[in-house]
Design an enzyme around this catalytic site. Structure first.
Site, PDB file in Angstrom:
ATOM      1  N   ASP A  41       0.378  -1.154   0.155  1.00 17.42           N
ATOM      2  CA  ASP A  41       0.126   0.070   0.171  1.00 17.42           C
ATOM      3  C   ASP A  41       0.718   1.228  -0.191  1.00 17.42           C
ATOM      4  O   ASP A  41       1.781   1.466   0.454  1.00 17.42           O
ATOM      5  CB  ASP A  41      -1.001  -0.015   1.402  1.00 17.42           C
ATOM      6  CG  ASP A  41      -2.118   0.728   0.120  1.00 17.42           C
ATOM      7  OD1 ASP A  41      -1.787   1.637   0.541  1.00 17.42           O
ATOM      8  OD2 ASP A  41      -3.132   0.650   0.805  1.00 17.42           O
ATOM      9  N   ASP A  68       4.593   2.266  -4.181  1.00 18.26           N
ATOM     10  CA  ASP A  68       3.440   1.710  -5.400  1.00 18.26           C
ATOM     11  C   ASP A  68       3.768   0.617  -6.068  1.00 18.26           C
ATOM     12  O   ASP A  68       4.899   0.274  -6.943  1.00 18.26           O
ATOM     13  CB  ASP A  68       3.760   3.415  -6.528  1.00 18.26           C
ATOM     14  CG  ASP A  68       2.548   3.976  -7.048  1.00 18.26           C
ATOM     15  OD1 ASP A  68       2.181   5.000  -6.695  1.00 18.26           O
ATOM     16  OD2 ASP A  68       2.344   3.039  -7.637  1.00 18.26           O
ATOM     17  N   PHE A  91      -5.977  -5.199  -5.523  1.00 23.23           N
ATOM     18  CA  PHE A  91      -7.236  -3.417  -4.638  1.00 23.23           C
ATOM     19  C   PHE A  91      -6.745  -2.736  -5.283  1.00 23.23           C
ATOM     20  O   PHE A  91      -7.814  -1.333  -5.017  1.00 23.23           O
ATOM     21  CB  PHE A  91      -7.392  -3.507  -3.400  1.00 23.23           C
ATOM     22  CG  PHE A  91      -8.350  -4.743  -2.932  1.00 23.23           C
ATOM     23  CD1 PHE A  91     -10.003  -5.062  -2.902  1.00 23.23           C
ATOM     24  CD2 PHE A  91      -7.385  -5.457  -1.923  1.00 23.23           C
ATOM     25  CE1 PHE A  91     -10.368  -5.927  -2.338  1.00 23.23           C
ATOM     26  CE2 PHE A  91      -8.400  -6.554  -1.720  1.00 23.23           C
ATOM     27  CZ  PHE A  91     -10.040  -6.862  -1.864  1.00 23.23           C
ATOM     28  N   LYS A  95     -11.062   5.407  -6.852  1.00 23.98           N
ATOM     29  CA  LYS A  95     -11.473   4.985  -6.930  1.00 23.98           C
ATOM     30  C   LYS A  95     -13.024   5.982  -7.570  1.00 23.98           C
ATOM     31  O   LYS A  95     -13.963   5.673  -7.181  1.00 23.98           O
ATOM     32  CB  LYS A  95     -11.831   4.245  -5.972  1.00 23.98           C
ATOM     33  CG  LYS A  95     -11.233   4.663  -4.043  1.00 23.98           C
ATOM     34  CD  LYS A  95     -11.921   3.682  -3.162  1.00 23.98           C
ATOM     35  CE  LYS A  95     -12.086   4.446  -2.462  1.00 23.98           C
ATOM     36  NZ  LYS A  95     -12.970   3.615  -0.987  1.00 23.98           N
ATOM     37  N   SER A 135     -15.872  -3.543 -10.989  1.00 23.53           N
ATOM     38  CA  SER A 135     -17.355  -3.390 -10.343  1.00 23.53           C
ATOM     39  C   SER A 135     -18.751  -3.129 -11.078  1.00 23.53           C
ATOM     40  O   SER A 135     -18.722  -3.469 -11.970  1.00 23.53           O
ATOM     41  CB  SER A 135     -17.154  -1.854  -9.999  1.00 23.53           C
ATOM     42  OG  SER A 135     -18.121  -0.594  -9.827  1.00 23.53           O
ATOM     43  N   ALA A 136     -19.651  -3.137 -10.374  1.00 27.82           N
ATOM     44  CA  ALA A 136     -20.904  -3.436 -11.006  1.00 27.82           C
ATOM     45  C   ALA A 136     -20.873  -2.683 -12.270  1.00 27.82           C
ATOM     46  O   ALA A 136     -22.715  -2.025 -13.018  1.00 27.82           O
ATOM     47  CB  ALA A 136     -22.423  -3.020 -10.280  1.00 27.82           C
ATOM     48  N   TYR A 160     -13.858   5.971 -14.475  1.00 25.48           N
ATOM     49  CA  TYR A 160     -13.331   5.382 -13.465  1.00 25.48           C
ATOM     50  C   TYR A 160     -13.472   4.311 -13.655  1.00 25.48           C
ATOM     51  O   TYR A 160     -13.384   2.534 -14.212  1.00 25.48           O
ATOM     52  CB  TYR A 160     -13.882   5.569 -12.264  1.00 25.48           C
ATOM     53  CG  TYR A 160     -14.251   4.793 -10.639  1.00 25.48           C
ATOM     54  CD1 TYR A 160     -13.110   4.266  -9.901  1.00 25.48           C
ATOM     55  CD2 TYR A 160     -15.570   4.184 -10.869  1.00 25.48           C
ATOM     56  CE1 TYR A 160     -13.306   2.932  -9.903  1.00 25.48           C
ATOM     57  CE2 TYR A 160     -15.838   3.445  -9.948  1.00 25.48           C
ATOM     58  CZ  TYR A 160     -14.461   2.538  -9.358  1.00 25.48           C
ATOM     59  OH  TYR A 160     -14.794   1.511  -8.324  1.00 25.48           O
ATOM     60  N   LYS A 164     -12.056  -0.061 -15.162  1.00 30.89           N
ATOM     61  CA  LYS A 164     -12.981  -1.330 -14.586  1.00 30.89           C
ATOM     62  C   LYS A 164     -13.346  -2.347 -15.490  1.00 30.89           C
ATOM     63  O   LYS A 164     -11.996  -3.502 -15.512  1.00 30.89           O
ATOM     64  CB  LYS A 164     -14.087  -0.939 -13.665  1.00 30.89           C
ATOM     65  CG  LYS A 164     -13.807  -0.351 -12.028  1.00 30.89           C
ATOM     66  CD  LYS A 164     -12.945  -1.745 -11.614  1.00 30.89           C
ATOM     67  CE  LYS A 164     -12.370  -0.713 -10.154  1.00 30.89           C
ATOM     68  NZ  LYS A 164     -11.391  -1.271  -9.596  1.00 30.89           N
ATOM     69  N   ASN A 210     -19.993   8.603  -1.820  1.00 36.46           N
ATOM     70  CA  ASN A 210     -21.535   7.584  -1.570  1.00 36.46           C
ATOM     71  C   ASN A 210     -22.543   8.149  -0.256  1.00 36.46           C
ATOM     72  O   ASN A 210     -21.426   8.779   0.511  1.00 36.46           O
ATOM     73  CB  ASN A 210     -20.494   5.869  -0.868  1.00 36.46           C
ATOM     74  CG  ASN A 210     -19.618   5.748  -2.095  1.00 36.46           C
ATOM     75  OD1 ASN A 210     -18.482   5.623  -1.867  1.00 36.46           O
ATOM     76  ND2 ASN A 210     -19.944   5.735  -3.767  1.00 36.46           N
ATOM     77  N   ASP A 308     -26.117   8.681 -12.801  1.00 33.55           N
ATOM     78  CA  ASP A 308     -27.137   7.707 -11.685  1.00 33.55           C
ATOM     79  C   ASP A 308     -28.341   7.126 -12.665  1.00 33.55           C
ATOM     80  O   ASP A 308     -29.148   7.667 -13.981  1.00 33.55           O
ATOM     81  CB  ASP A 308     -27.438   8.943 -10.727  1.00 33.55           C
ATOM     82  CG  ASP A 308     -26.335   8.359  -9.269  1.00 33.55           C
ATOM     83  OD1 ASP A 308     -26.070   8.280  -9.317  1.00 33.55           O
ATOM     84  OD2 ASP A 308     -27.125   9.237  -7.748  1.00 33.55           O
TER      85      ASP A 308
HETATM   86  N1  UDP Z   1     -27.182   9.216  -3.006  1.00 34.22           N
HETATM   87  C1  UDP Z   1     -27.598  10.382  -2.743  1.00 34.22           C
HETATM   88  N2  UDP Z   1     -26.877  11.359  -1.914  1.00 34.22           N
HETATM   89  C2  UDP Z   1     -26.101  11.148  -1.459  1.00 34.22           C
HETATM   90  C3  UDP Z   1     -25.089  10.364  -2.367  1.00 34.22           C
HETATM   91  C4  UDP Z   1     -25.703   8.487  -3.120  1.00 34.22           C
HETATM   92  O1  UDP Z   1     -29.268  10.539  -2.964  1.00 34.22           O
HETATM   93  O2  UDP Z   1     -25.663  11.917  -1.123  1.00 34.22           O
HETATM   94  C5  UDP Z   1     -27.639   8.348  -3.770  1.00 34.22           C
HETATM   95  C6  UDP Z   1     -26.948   7.938  -5.256  1.00 34.22           C
HETATM   96  O3  UDP Z   1     -27.680   8.766  -6.324  1.00 34.22           O
HETATM   97  C7  UDP Z   1     -27.589   6.252  -6.111  1.00 34.22           C
HETATM   98  C8  UDP Z   1     -27.161   5.556  -4.400  1.00 34.22           C
HETATM   99  O4  UDP Z   1     -27.988   7.274  -3.279  1.00 34.22           O
HETATM  100  O5  UDP Z   1     -29.384   6.682  -5.984  1.00 34.22           O
HETATM  101  C9  UDP Z   1     -26.472   5.085  -4.706  1.00 34.22           C
HETATM  102  O6  UDP Z   1     -25.011   5.371  -4.185  1.00 34.22           O
HETATM  103  P1  UDP Z   1     -23.709   6.093  -4.938  1.00 34.22           P
HETATM  104  O7  UDP Z   1     -22.722   7.188  -4.792  1.00 34.22           O
HETATM  105  O8  UDP Z   1     -23.725   5.148  -2.724  1.00 34.22           O
HETATM  106  O9  UDP Z   1     -23.251   4.705  -5.016  1.00 34.22           O
HETATM  107  P2  UDP Z   1     -23.541   4.704  -6.719  1.00 34.22           P
HETATM  108  O10 UDP Z   1     -24.021   5.252  -7.431  1.00 34.22           O
HETATM  109  O11 UDP Z   1     -21.904   4.384  -7.197  1.00 34.22           O
HETATM  110  O12 UDP Z   1     -24.377   3.240  -6.613  1.00 34.22           O
END
Ligand code: UDP
Length: 346
Positions: A41, A68, A91, A95, A135-136, A160, A164, A210, A308
Site C-alpha cells: 500500500d 506503489d 485492490f 476510485k 465493479s457493477a 473510473y 474497470k 457515496n 446515476d
Molecule cells: N445518493 C444520494 N445522496 C448522496 C449520495 C448518494 O441520494 O449524497 C444516492 C445515489 O443517487 C444513488 C444511491 O444513493 O441512488 C447510491 O449512491 P452511491 O454513490 O453510494 O453508489 P453508486 O451510485 O455508485 O451506486
C-alpha cells in the site's frame, strides 16, 4: 512445529491496497482463515494506523510493504523477497467517480499501469492466481435487474468505470495469452458497513460521494444535511435502488474466490457478481439507519446526479452455485456497524 515455522508454512497472498476499505477487511478475513497476507500500500488513500487495528482485531500481524504498484522495481523486490506467493488480490486503484471525470489521465495511467505491472510481476515470479476488484459499473445502465454476469457490459459514464472494463479485458487477454495465470474479476455492487468491532471502516477524504458515509457523517453532525439525488425515479418509492452489501461479506467472497482459483488447476478467467441479490432504495437506507441506530438524518430532496441510474442489483446465483458463497449479514447489521465506526472516529 514452532510458532515461527507455523507462520512460514502459511499460504502467502499479496494484497495490493490492503490498508484501504475493502482491502483491510479482506486482510482480516485472510488472517482469520489462516493465510499470511502481504500488504502492499502507498497510503495515498488510506492510513497506516489501520494496520494496527487489523492487529488488534486478529491478534496477528500481516506483512506490510509501503510502496506503489506502478513501481516495477519495488514490486519485483517484494515478490523476490517473499517468494512462493500463492496469489494476488489487486485492490490498489483510484476510485472516486467524480474525480475521474476531472482527471481522466490520472485514472487511466494509475489504474491500468498498476494492473499491468502486477501482471508482469506475477508472470516473472510464476504467481498463478489473481483476484481483481471490479465493479457493477461495468454493466452501465442495465436493460433489466437482477443483473447476471451474462448481461452485456456497457460503456460506463466515468473514466473510473471505464478503467474497470479495460482492466477486465487486460486480465482476460493475459490469461488467454500466457496460459499460466488464472484470474477472477469480482464485480462488486455497493459495499457498505464496517467491521463489527468498530476498529476499521471506510475513511472518505473530504465530503463523501457515496450514500452511506454521507448518511453517517450527517447523523454525526459533520454534514448539515444529506441531499437525496432525486425521488422521481421509476422505482416503487421513486428513490434510487442499489444492492448494498456488508463489507465483511464482500471480504469473505475473496477468500472463497482464492479457494476456487487454487482448486482449478488449468488456467482460466471468469467474472462473478458480489452482492446481496436484493435492491434497497435510498429512502429505505435512511429509514433503516435511523431506526436501528435511534438517530436522525436531516435531509432534502435535490436534483438527480448526472450519470446515476434508477435501479441496480445483482443476480448472485453464479457465485452461490459455483463457490457456495452468499451473504450472511443483513442491511440492519451493515447500518449498525457503519454507525459504530463513524462514532469511533469522533
Ligand atoms: N445518493 C444520494 N445522496 C448522496 C449520495 C448518494 O441520494 O449524497 C444516492 C445515489 O443517487 C444513488 C444511491 O444513493 O441512488 C447510491 O449512491 P452511491 O454513490 O453510494 O453508489 P453508486 O451510485 O455508485 O451506486
Amino acid at each position: 512445529m514452532t510458532k515461527k515455522n507455523k507462520a512460514y508454512s502459511k499460504v502467502k497472498i499479496v494484497v495490493t491496497g490492503g490498508a484501504g476499505f475493502i482491502g483491510s477487511h479482506t486482510v482480516v478475513e485472510l488472517l482469520e482463515a489462516g493465510y499470511l497476507p502481504i500488504i502492499i500500500d502507498n497510503f495515498s488513500n488510506s492510513q497506516p494506523w489501520i494496520i494496527d487495528k487489523i492487529k488488534e482485531i486478529t491478534s496477528q500481524t500481516p506483512i506490510i510493504y509501503e510502496g506503489d504498484c506502478n513501481d516495477k522495481t519495488f514490486l519485483e523486490e517484494v515478490f523476490q523477497k517473499e517468494s512462493s506467493i500463492e496469489g494476488v488480490i489487486h485492490f490498489a486503484a483510484f476510485k472516486a467517480v467524480g474525480e475521474s471525470i476531472i482527471k481522466p489521465l490520472d485514472y487511466y495511467k494509475n489504474n491500468l499501469s498498476s494492473l499491468i505491472t502486477v501482471l508482469e510481476t506475477m508472470q516473472k515470479f510464476g504467481v498463478k492466481n489473481l483476484v481483481f476488484s471490479s465493479s457493477a459499473t461495468v454493466y452501465g445502465e442495465p436493460d433489466s435487474c437482477p443483473i447476471a454476469e451474462t448481461a452485456p457490459r456497457k460503456i460506463s459514464p466515468s473514466p473510473y468505470g471505464k478503467t474497470k472494463t479495460i482492466c477486465e479485458d487486460i486480465i482476460s487477454d493475459t490469461v488467454n495469452g500466457c496460459k499460466n495465470i488464472s484470474a477472477i474479476s469480482l464485480r462488486y455492487f455497493n459495499p457498505i458497513g464496517a467491521h463489527p468491532s468498530g476498529l476499521i471502516g471506510e475513511l472518505p477524504i473530504g465530503a463523501p460521494n457515496n450514500l452511506v458515509p454521507y448518511v453517517t457523517q450527517t447523523a454525526a453532525g459533520i454534514r448539515e444535511k444529506l441531499t437525496i439525488f432525486g425521488n422521481d425515479y421509476p422505482t416503487d418509492d421513486g428513490y434510487g435502488v442499489r444492492d448494498f452489501i456488508h463489507v465483511v461479506d464482500l471480504a469473505q467472497a475473496h477468500i472463497k474466490t482464492l479457494q476456487y482459483l487454487t482448486k482449478h488447476k488449468s488456467p482460466f478467467y471468469d467474472v462473478f457478481n458480489v452482492g446481496t441479490g436484493k435492491g434497497n432504495s435510498v429512502l429505505e437506507i435512511i429509514e433503516t439507519f435511523q431506526k436501528v441506530n435511534n438517530t436522525n438524518v436531516p435531509r432534502e430532496i435535490g436534483p438527480r446526479r448526472e450519470g446515476d441510474i434508477a435501479t441496480c442489483y445483482a443476480d448472485v446465483s453464479k457465485i452461490k452455485k459455483m463457490m457456495n458463497w452468499e451473504t450472511k449479514k443483513t442491511l440492519e447489521d451493515s447500518l449498525r456497524d457503519a454507525w459504530k465506526w463513524q462514532k469511533s472516529l469522533k
